[in-house]
Enzyme design. Sequence first.
Site, short mmCIF file in Angstrom:
data_model
loop_
_atom_site.label_atom_id
_atom_site.label_comp_id
_atom_site.label_asym_id
_atom_site.label_seq_id
_atom_site.Cartn_x
_atom_site.Cartn_y
_atom_site.Cartn_z
N GLU A 37 0.85 -1.20 0.00
CA GLU A 37 0.00 0.00 0.00
C GLU A 37 0.88 1.24 0.00
OE1 GLU A 37 -3.08 0.21 -1.27
OE2 GLU A 37 -3.56 -1.35 0.19
N GLY A 120 -16.21 3.68 -5.34
CA GLY A 120 -15.62 4.55 -4.33
C GLY A 120 -15.30 3.82 -3.04
N GLY A 122 -12.45 1.83 -2.72
CA GLY A 122 -11.05 1.40 -2.76
C GLY A 122 -10.86 0.10 -3.54
N LEU A 123 -11.83 -0.26 -4.38
CA LEU A 123 -11.75 -1.51 -5.13
C LEU A 123 -11.64 -1.27 -6.63
CD1 LEU A 123 -14.31 -3.46 -2.94
CD2 LEU A 123 -11.82 -3.68 -2.90
N SER A 124 -11.33 -0.02 -6.97
CA SER A 124 -10.95 0.35 -8.33
C SER A 124 -12.05 0.17 -9.37
CB SER A 124 -9.71 -0.45 -8.75
OG SER A 124 -9.24 0.04 -9.97
N GLU A 158 -7.33 8.58 -16.85
CA GLU A 158 -7.62 8.89 -15.45
C GLU A 158 -6.63 9.91 -14.88
OE1 GLU A 158 -8.76 5.59 -13.02
OE2 GLU A 158 -8.80 6.78 -11.18
N ASP A 170 -3.92 -0.15 -10.78
CA ASP A 170 -5.32 -0.52 -11.04
C ASP A 170 -5.55 -0.90 -12.50
OD1 ASP A 170 -5.48 0.28 -8.45
OD2 ASP A 170 -6.78 2.02 -8.81
P1 ADP Z 1 -12.76 3.54 -6.90
O1 ADP Z 1 -11.96 3.41 -8.16
O2 ADP Z 1 -11.99 3.19 -5.68
O3 ADP Z 1 -14.07 2.82 -6.95
P2 ADP Z 1 -12.78 6.29 -7.73
O4 ADP Z 1 -13.17 7.55 -7.04
O5 ADP Z 1 -11.40 6.18 -8.26
O6 ADP Z 1 -13.13 5.09 -6.74
O7 ADP Z 1 -13.74 6.05 -8.97
C1 ADP Z 1 -15.15 6.08 -8.80
C2 ADP Z 1 -15.77 6.83 -9.97
O8 ADP Z 1 -15.68 6.04 -11.18
C3 ADP Z 1 -17.27 7.06 -9.79
O9 ADP Z 1 -17.51 8.22 -9.02
C4 ADP Z 1 -17.74 7.19 -11.24
O10 ADP Z 1 -17.49 8.49 -11.73
C5 ADP Z 1 -16.83 6.22 -11.98
N1 ADP Z 1 -17.50 4.92 -12.13
C6 ADP Z 1 -17.10 3.73 -11.63
N2 ADP Z 1 -17.95 2.73 -11.98
C7 ADP Z 1 -18.93 3.30 -12.70
C8 ADP Z 1 -20.13 2.82 -13.34
N3 ADP Z 1 -20.49 1.55 -13.28
N4 ADP Z 1 -20.88 3.72 -14.01
C9 ADP Z 1 -20.54 5.00 -14.07
N5 ADP Z 1 -19.45 5.50 -13.49
C10 ADP Z 1 -18.64 4.69 -12.81
MG MG Z 2 -10.20 4.50 -8.65
#
Ligand code: ADP
Ligand code: MG
Length: 380
Positions: A37, A120, A122-124, A158, A170
């Site tokens: 990490e 959101g 932490g599992l990408s 990203e 990721d």
């Molecule tokens: P993590 O990657 O840890 O889940 P992030 O903040 O890096 O968190 O990414 C989350 C963002 O990715 C969401 O707020 C959204 O904008 C986008 N996202 C992820 N999955 C989807 C989905 N199935 N549909 C639309 N947007 C998504």
């Molecule tokens: Mg992410």
Amino acid sequence: MTQVSPGRQATSLFQERFGSGPAVLVSAPGRVNLLGEHTDYNGGPVLPVALERRTVVAAGHADRWRAISTLDEMMREVSPERMEHGSWIAYLVGVMRVLGRKGLNPRGASVTVASSVPIGAGLSSSAALTVALARALTGLAGRKTPPEVLIDVAWEAEHDEVGVACGRMDQTVAALARPGHALLFETGSGGITHVPYDGKIWLFQTGVSHRLTGGQLNLRRKECEVALGLCREQGITVHALAEIGMEELPRLVRALPVPWSQRLRHIVTETDRTRRAARALAAGDSAQLGRLLVEGHESLRLDYQSSCAEADFLVEAAVRHGAWGARLTGAGWGGAVLALLPPEKEARIVAEVQEEFRRQFGRMPEVWATRAGGGVRSEK
Ligand code: ADP
Ligand code: MG
């Protein structure tokens, strides 16, 4: 969790809104980082596993760009000229822009997205989305794109376009993971080793979103840069903190003031732990792997100071009830705790930990398990 698979969801949403079936259907996994990490932006190793939970992108030929996610089921007109910060469309625009620069874009596309990856947490979910989009859109443009290019596209989208200061872990695991394997990724050299792992990984969600913590993460990145500068003043000639050996650590920790000595100690010990964990994994030594996870959590809690009360509680309770090991995974300050549980005890441990958490925090934590899934793939 819905019962319908994200593949079915993306396809039926596509049919409903665009009036025909998609031309391509692609999925990519979320990931859980077993160990390593904050090492990725310090030139060290990471040891992620792809989840069985995936994000599916359905895409069809069109003259313009339109997209819908099951997240809000809102049809949106999209343009590469218009970045939409704060919306999921930013990730699509990011991928479109990078593909455009590389000459890999289709003329337009109709896109639907569905996912079973928690968002959101932490599992990408973000890299699952960008890698699946990159593969789907290049596929629509009639190209067969190697995974290395998909990683570049997703990372640039990203990092440069959406503006997240992420490393490449990721995107790399979303593109290259193999079912039944963890992926040891040496971010300094780019070296990748697939390490067999057929065990279950349990995820206990703290219910605390890590999204509020971008500022903390950026602060840690700066502190690592300062720590590197201070080490150089001590005569250490390295490009990154993770290159510093364990044998140098006692002297440097004495020489550096807090908090930089703590950040340094986390990165150097975590680098060592992650490589040892990959060896424990290869040897099938769950007890040793578990001990390394707990040491890693303690290092996050005390030295990197990136944990939270909910995560500390879950780790302590899981270990007390018989887990081989557990630790907070992902950037920190919330997200999910991963745990390795002896199969014969897993049901009891999960129930006891959930109940204790409920008594302490007044809500049930979501708990689920995964095995190591595979990377990006076409679904038809
Ligand atoms: P993590 O990657 O840890 O889940 P992030 O903040 O890096 O968190 O990414 C989350 C963002 O990715 C969401 O707020 C959204 O904008 C986008 N996202 C992820 N999955 C989807 C989905 N199935 N549909 C639309 N947007 C998504
Ligand atoms: Mg992410």
